[in-house]
Structures are given as C-alpha cells and as structure tokens.
Design an enzyme around this catalytic site. Structure first.
Site, mmCIF file in Angstrom:
data_model
loop_
_atom_site.group_PDB
_atom_site.id
_atom_site.type_symbol
_atom_site.label_atom_id
_atom_site.label_comp_id
_atom_site.label_asym_id
_atom_site.label_seq_id
_atom_site.Cartn_x
_atom_site.Cartn_y
_atom_site.Cartn_z
ATOM 1 N N ASP A 113 1.095 53.302 73.974
ATOM 2 C CA ASP A 113 -0.008 54.544 73.631
ATOM 3 C C ASP A 113 -1.177 53.885 74.245
ATOM 4 O O ASP A 113 -1.804 54.680 74.760
ATOM 5 C CB ASP A 113 -0.133 54.794 72.365
ATOM 6 N N MET A 145 14.259 45.699 57.747
ATOM 7 C CA MET A 145 13.616 46.948 57.926
ATOM 8 C C MET A 145 12.127 46.941 58.170
ATOM 9 O O MET A 145 11.528 47.396 59.327
ATOM 10 C CB MET A 145 14.127 48.161 57.103
ATOM 11 N N GLU A 146 11.670 46.276 57.457
ATOM 12 C CA GLU A 146 9.950 45.957 57.742
ATOM 13 C C GLU A 146 9.842 45.279 58.815
ATOM 14 O O GLU A 146 8.809 45.619 59.578
ATOM 15 C CB GLU A 146 9.451 45.183 56.546
ATOM 16 N N LEU A 177 16.218 55.839 52.866
ATOM 17 C CA LEU A 177 16.807 55.159 51.883
ATOM 18 C C LEU A 177 16.037 53.645 51.690
ATOM 19 O O LEU A 177 16.782 52.776 50.909
ATOM 20 C CB LEU A 177 18.193 55.107 51.927
ATOM 21 N N CYS A 178 15.152 53.484 52.387
ATOM 22 C CA CYS A 178 14.636 51.993 52.196
ATOM 23 C C CYS A 178 13.886 51.819 50.899
ATOM 24 O O CYS A 178 13.057 52.618 50.676
ATOM 25 C CB CYS A 178 13.884 51.689 53.408
ATOM 26 N N HIS A 179 13.888 50.710 50.281
ATOM 27 C CA HIS A 179 13.077 50.450 48.939
ATOM 28 C C HIS A 179 11.670 50.143 49.471
ATOM 29 O O HIS A 179 11.627 49.350 50.445
ATOM 30 C CB HIS A 179 13.827 49.399 48.324
#
Length: 178
Positions: free
Chosen positions: A140, A125-126, A87-89
C-alpha cells in the site's frame, strides 16, 4: 416442513480439527487443554523493483517510514486475528515482534513475525496474519512507485508449545517455476 438430516454415527472423524464427524465447521474446544507457553514464527517476502527497494532503504517513500508503519500494522493485525479468521480463538498475546530484511538480490523485503502467548491454543495464525498485513502495508505504501510488487513465500517457520510439540520448517518455501 423439511426434516433435518439425521447424523450418521458411522462417519469417520475428520483429521481437520475445525470439522466435526459430520463435516460441519466448528470452533475447536480447547477448554481441557493445559495453558503452556506458545511461540510461532512466520515469514514472507514482497518482491519489487530495485528502485522501490531503494526508496524504502533510503526512507524516501512519499507516505513516510514504510517499515515502521508496516511493523505497527503487523502488530495490530496479530491482535485482531480472531476477528479475521472465523474459527480462530481470541487469545491474550504476550508478545508480537516483527523484523525486516532488505534483500537486494530479490529485490525484496523479508518480514519475519514472532507471536507469543501463555494459553490453551497456539499462535501460528497470529504470526502468519502479522506477516501478511505487514506485507500488504508495504504494498500500500509503495504502490504509487511499483504496482507490480508480488507477495510471496509466506509460511510458518517454527512453532513451540502445546500438545503437538515443536515444529521447524525443514525445507525452503517452494518457488514458482517459470
């Protein structure tokens, strides 16, 4: 054929913006919001063996420049956040920067990401996605030397811009109790 449930108009609105009054997930409408300069800063750590931190510090990891690759991975991840978080733009980022700190007392690598935009929605969020993917990339690249590494303390440090104003984290990230 079953009848669709009738929406109950007496249901209180959710304090969570990604849910409508009926509890259904939706993408928040930001169309009426003013475009403002927005900044978010996030951080996280990956704890490891002292010998693994030494490999990173000396540039002797078998896969190459661990922090250089993690920086690029974090930037790429920030740009793809809306593909990962349902739901992130999608937003036009104006800047993404990652900084790394070697913490011998951890031993750990600290990652801090700053994301910026001029837009109608924030970049928290970014910034958080950039941190997480940078940390996963370190894992990794170093897992052959240390499979016991642990990603910890991922959190938002600061957010500026938008209707909710300025946020600064006022307490250190919680630590696990033994």
């Amino acid at each position: 054929m079953p009848q669709a449930p009738i929406a109950d108009s007496t249901v209180a609105p959710s304090p969570l913006t990604h849910f409508d009054p009926q509890g259904q997930a939706h993408m928040v409408d930001v169309g009426a919001k003013a475009a403002t300069h927005r900044v978010a800063v996030a951080e996280g750590r990956i704890r490891m063996l002292p010998s693994t931190l030494a490999l990173i510090a000396q540039g002797h990891a078998k896969k190459g420049d661990v922090l250089g690759v993690a920086r690029i991975a974090g930037i790429m991840a920030a740009k793809r956040t809306s593909d990962l978080i349902p739901l992130c733009h999608p937003i036009a980022l104006t800047r993404v920067a990652l900084e790394f700190g070697l913490e011998p007392e951890g031993p750990a690598v600290r990652v801090q990401a700053t994301a910026e935009t001029v837009g109608q929605t924030g970049v928290e969020m970014e910034a958080l996605t950039a941190v997480q993917v940078a940390l996963l990339t370190i894992y990794d690249m170093c897992k052959a030397a240390d499979r016991g590494m642990s990603i910890t303390d991922v959190r938002l440090l600061e957010k500026r811009g938008g209707k909710s104003g300025h946020f600064i984290a006022d307490a250190p990230a919680p630590t696990a109790q033994a």
